[in-house]
Design a protein around this motif. Sequence first.
Motif: not given
Length: 644
Positions: A449-450, A453, A457, A462, A465
Amino acid sequence: MTADDATLRQISAADPAASTWLSANAGSGKTRVLTDRVARLLLKRVSPQNILCLTYTKAAATEMQNRLFRRLGEWAMKSDDHLRTELRDLGVEDALGSDDLAHARTLFARAIETPGGLKIQTIHSFCASLLRRFPMEAGVSPFFREIDDRSAKLLREEVVEDLASGPHLPVIEALATHYTGEDFDGLTAEIVRLREAFIPTQDVAAIWASFDLPNGFGLDDVVGLAFERTEAEMLRHCLPIIAAGPPTMVTLAEALADIDPTVPTLADFRTLCSLFLYSSGDAAEAKKTSVPTKKVQAALADLLGPFHDFMDRVAAARDAEMRLYAAERSKALHEFAAVFLPEYAARKEQRGWLDFDDLIIGARNLLTDPSVAAWVLYRLDGGIDHILVDEAQDTSPEQWRVIRLLAQEFTTGKGARDGTERTIFVVGDLKQSIYSFQGADPRAFEEMRSHFDQGLSAVGATLQRQSLDYSFRSSSAILTLVDATYRAAGGIGLGGEPLHLAFHSTRPGRTDLWPIVPKSDAAEDREWYDSTDKLAANDCRVVLADRIAEEIGRMIESGSVPGESGGFRKITPGDILILVQRRSQLFHEVIRACKARGLDVAGADRLKVGAELAVRDLTALLAFLSTPDDDLSLAAVLRSPLIG
């Protein structure tokens, strides 16, 4: 309204223009969101071959594909007004002209005619198709086939048997010294699953270093850590004082008097461990606080410090012994893996077999090979522009790596900025993770997820969530209890504090918490003719099963539930579902208790075919026909209904 909020959340999550990381509670409609998102991608004129949807099981993939084709097929037959209404309900807000409706009606045919079909697959199926398409680049046989669990088990057993009958017998014996299982199957299966952890093979020095032990450290060195050879003088002064204490201290003094610290042995060290240390716990917690007793400690005065130092050395030595034991086990394991894994791989290659892990590793290696990776990605029908991942909480780190490689153009290089719209959609729920199953790791879930993300970015996009908190399955009474149960823990291991909302907020519900049935101290006497595996009538599992059956009987006799057409109706056996944690003895006892009470019960949902009496009778007959000298099988056949 609640219904509107739940629907709006689903529509927002299915938005094909946004990359989304979605947390979905059980029963919240995630399969519908996945289907809606694929349908809306197709409506946006995304080519079916550029969409990849990865699900966890073949059943889930089939269910999703059936739902999607059913919907697209219905669109092809609907009138303009009905089709506009359905598309707006789906969340399509653009002007729906005649061209848009005509396009929607063609989607069923386009999806059917896509070369290879829509890519709605399990991760293993996708990797298999990838390797079949590029076998030379992947270094696999073009005619490979996936090995099933039974064939893999038989092959592992064959390899172990051949190793045990050849020059590698000492390796098998060394492993058997440390392994307590009935057979090697569970161990070899784990070795195969974690095969990359054994590459490269570690030597003894590296293994000993990993346990913070010097190279060559052995049991003699353990004894040397416990004794400084100066304890004799200290004990000579301490023992009379200790022997003047209570009976336990007298026993301690007598045992210490039998030890000669100037020439200590391993047996002496073992004796000291039993005297000074608890049988469990690490070195810091192992020392017995009651040795010596408080009165004896006071009597020892200045001698207490040296005596406790001796105890500390024994504790440190035992800690080193435990690390030595673990190092020896690791050495035996690595030596076995060094001969087992190459042989297992060679025999699979001879047969043209690949197991599930081979598929994942092969796809990963293919997509990381700098000489062919870019070409392979390009050849995947011009590239994959939209990736959807279902049940992401059960995706292993290696599977995530394959997904990450497939999506690398989404966040880096020209591919992220060439004007093509690319999205990633991930749906999962840490609360539902089957931790460690197929290597699932919740840390990988958070790390990915990180990764997405930060990567999105970096290219001006984006990763939104969102969560689906509404359950369409349960009432508020049950969901409130679920949240209350885990709230005290602060959501540790659940991805945060849980929140469940009932879609049908007015649906009645009830939760009863029964007192725990304590384990009986002693089993009741059985009749002489009872089988040895029959549980006693006062066994806690039998008592609980009888209570469950009794409660079900009471519910059927006097209970009622809301009827579909309003009002209430009587409860029927089909309204009741019994969930157990596993198919343990309680599982079978519940079925027995329900049948004994005359309740209609479906019975076991899974049978061990080989354990059924009819099958065992047939097996005995075949064994006798195969080996006429097998008197035991003959006796079983004679007593069976086959002979009577």
